[in-house]
Design a protein around this motif. Sequence first.
Motif, mmCIF file in Angstrom:
data_model
loop_
_atom_site.group_PDB
_atom_site.id
_atom_site.type_symbol
_atom_site.label_atom_id
_atom_site.label_comp_id
_atom_site.label_asym_id
_atom_site.label_seq_id
_atom_site.Cartn_x
_atom_site.Cartn_y
_atom_site.Cartn_z
ATOM 1 N N ALA A 174 112.310 23.720 17.294
ATOM 2 C CA ALA A 174 112.380 25.019 17.962
ATOM 3 C C ALA A 174 113.053 26.079 17.087
ATOM 4 O O ALA A 174 113.146 27.242 17.488
ATOM 5 C CB ALA A 174 113.139 24.876 19.277
ATOM 6 N N GLY A 175 113.531 25.691 15.906
ATOM 7 C CA GLY A 175 114.176 26.671 15.023
ATOM 8 C C GLY A 175 115.576 27.032 15.473
ATOM 9 O O GLY A 175 116.135 28.040 15.045
ATOM 10 N N SER A 220 121.648 33.853 14.212
ATOM 11 C CA SER A 220 120.695 34.004 13.107
ATOM 12 C C SER A 220 120.988 35.271 12.317
ATOM 13 O O SER A 220 120.915 35.286 11.090
ATOM 14 C CB SER A 220 119.269 34.079 13.639
ATOM 15 N N LEU A 241 120.423 33.623 2.218
ATOM 16 C CA LEU A 241 118.961 33.605 2.336
ATOM 17 C C LEU A 241 118.511 32.204 2.688
ATOM 18 O O LEU A 241 117.709 32.001 3.597
ATOM 19 C CB LEU A 241 118.355 34.069 1.005
ATOM 20 N N MET A 270 108.079 28.636 16.955
ATOM 21 C CA MET A 270 108.382 29.565 15.843
ATOM 22 C C MET A 270 109.849 29.455 15.462
ATOM 23 O O MET A 270 110.724 29.350 16.309
ATOM 24 C CB MET A 270 108.084 30.999 16.284
ATOM 25 N N ALA A 271 110.098 29.491 14.184
ATOM 26 C CA ALA A 271 111.475 29.361 13.704
ATOM 27 C C ALA A 271 112.285 30.576 14.121
ATOM 28 O O ALA A 271 111.808 31.699 14.103
ATOM 29 C CB ALA A 271 111.502 29.212 12.195
ATOM 30 N N GLN A 272 113.529 30.292 14.491
ATOM 31 C CA GLN A 272 114.410 31.345 14.979
ATOM 32 C C GLN A 272 114.687 32.381 13.889
ATOM 33 O O GLN A 272 114.793 33.565 14.167
ATOM 34 C CB GLN A 272 115.729 30.689 15.415
ATOM 35 N N ARG A 273 114.807 31.937 12.651
ATOM 36 C CA ARG A 273 115.254 32.870 11.610
ATOM 37 C C ARG A 273 114.127 33.739 11.069
ATOM 38 O O ARG A 273 114.369 34.736 10.431
ATOM 39 C CB ARG A 273 115.948 32.106 10.465
ATOM 40 N N THR A 331 115.960 38.839 6.429
ATOM 41 C CA THR A 331 114.957 38.236 7.309
ATOM 42 C C THR A 331 113.543 38.450 6.756
ATOM 43 O O THR A 331 112.676 37.596 6.931
ATOM 44 C CB THR A 331 115.054 38.785 8.753
ATOM 45 N N ILE A 334 113.362 35.764 4.082
ATOM 46 C CA ILE A 334 113.210 34.424 4.650
ATOM 47 C C ILE A 334 111.755 34.178 5.028
ATOM 48 O O ILE A 334 111.190 33.128 4.746
ATOM 49 C CB ILE A 334 114.137 34.247 5.872
#
Lengths: 376, 376
Positions: A82-83, A244, A252, B1-4, B14, B17
Amino acid sequence: MAQRTVADHDNLTTYEISALNAEIGVSDGHPRQRPSPGQREVLNSLPRLLAEVETEPFEELEKRAQRGFLSAIGQQAAPVAAGRVLSAYSSSLAMDVVGRALAERSARVGLVHPTFDNIPDILKAWGIPLVPLEEEQLVEGQIPAPVGDLDAVFITTPNNPTGTFLSEPALRQIGEACVERGLLLVLDVCFRGFETRFQYDTYALLEEVGVEFVLIEDTGKLWPTSELKLGFIGFSSACSLALSEGMSDLLLSVSPLVLRLVGELAGQAEEGGFAELHRLVAENRRVLTAALAGTSARVVDPDSRISVARVELPAEATASDVYEQLKEGGLHVLPCGPFHWAGQAEEERYVRIALGRDRDLIEAAAERLRDHFLVD
Amino acid sequence: MAQRTVADHDNLTTYEISALNAEIGVSDGHPRQRPSPGQREVLNSLPRLLAEVETEPFEELEKRAQRGFLSAIGQQAAPVAAGRVLSAYSSSLAMDVVGRALAERSARVGLVHPTFDNIPDILKAWGIPLVPLEEEQLVEGQIPAPVGDLDAVFITTPNNPTGTFLSEPALRQIGEACVERGLLLVLDVCFRGFETRFQYDTYALLEEVGVEFVLIEDTGKLWPTSELKLGFIGFSSACSLALSEGMSDLLLSVSPLVLRLVGELAGQAEEGGFAELHRLVAENRRVLTAALAGTSARVVDPDSRISVARVELPAEATASDVYEQLKEGGLHVLPCGPFHWAGQAEEERYVRIALGRDRDLIEAAAERLRDHFLVD
């Protein structure tokens, strides 16, 4: 004289820094035993691992390392896919990001007492008001009063230096109390690699309870990898902290090579490496306990399995004096005063001995301690 | 989806990333070229270096690495022996420690504008009020008004993304102005490894001027070492910030192995490695500049030598749109808006292209850009 080895120590880490070159250094809780043959093999393969990560998509690599490490310590429900697991260079950096996010929410935090002093120090640097919560009550599943004006509860489990941890019923009770009172629950679980009794799936339990939570995980206490390590922040689906965002201001990405290294060592740990590490720590604790039998000092927390041990001093001694006396003979221990960040009376009664060391070093330390505390 | 990899980017990192797995990634300024044969040799010797550092006293190892790196970039007077250089996992962590110390002093800071947005973001997170200082005036040796109520001046030199740096006379003038007005001077010199014209001995100059200063140094922009890197904080003998205290809350020590790696790579850099790196960056800048000739976009900052280049867009385009359009074709660039942290009008006029890449990747990126901006 080096700036960081200040004469008047302001925190536990400055004691540990001044012990980095000690003859017998059992001050810091970092892993300083010789790598096992299996670990040495992984370390010898660093060039190959580096070549491999150069062509691997970062996100896959990161998720595989997170999943590998967290499932090796029982955390199958950790929200990797889920990140909601962030990687950091270290658990202290993770702590700093959590502190920043708590400060943004102007949170008032109830913090376990005693605990390693960089936790209250980092939180205080962010301007967070702290209320001490005694660990004796927390392990019973109780959040000690007053909690009326708390926004979050912060517990180190297993705790440093006592090794005390929250049982499944105690954590459930605390989680439910947090839900009831609208509190965020932060757990520093950096030492859980040593404590199989705290390897029940914390993420599954806390999501089931429905509490807003943040967990700080750490690979850095376990393996002698020259400080190549990772901290992780895992958080609940309902977590409202800006974690985040804070992390992206500080990095990074972590090192692909270290991600790979952690993945390899976690795999090896599951296949016997953890058992071997737990034996080393248990044997070192036994050696120390036996050496102090019949002296005026004694090892306490007999149920603790983490890689440090507390030694209770005779009534007439103070930790500060004992620290200085032992240091003169080349033995660096850690006086426990600063763990008692809220300034309790018993703060001078203990010193801490690191157990993540080779057996011969622990034997040497134990002998010095025995000589020092032997009753004539 | 990834949180970051958040959809609505909140800061430059971001964007970077989300580009980590790009087909053609020229977003972040980290070194992603293939290691040179000499660097590969050092990386292949990691197991040997690890075995060697296991028996070496930490303090000697740390000082040798600091001295090796800092003297390779011209900083012979860096106060290594005096213990006034602190090591950190990264320059961003060093920045965080400086921010914390400035916040403790309730400092009001004049900060260069534009600059990479994690600097204002970290300082703002610590509650520090910021006043923008335009880089055009700073490079002339002027601290733009109003400075009446400033406590510190913070300058990135060479600056990111423009490559602008302070000449020796300009820095002297700014240092003297700081002395006169009682201001602390903070320099982020993370990109100076690329800019030999900013490798005059800054420590010697600033100590001579007598200004209270803090310098943030970085090995992380230079060598493709899978993010194994160090940040350093060097500070003046008269520095009153609580830097050591803040650092000791975040780390006990950096990695002995990374210290050794940095020392080896610094030695190699002095013996031709830097010249080779500077050639790569200069050639990549030439390739990009040539490819955009005759298009509606152009590479600006022709005097810049750092490992990123700014591309000015045609008048009708915005950086946000161009970023999205290029991304659809698999090319990740960095829109420059967020560099303009004080929100100036020109913020949408530029994108940034990383040059710390292999020649073939830059050629591929340049071709896509040429196709995109070719005037029919």
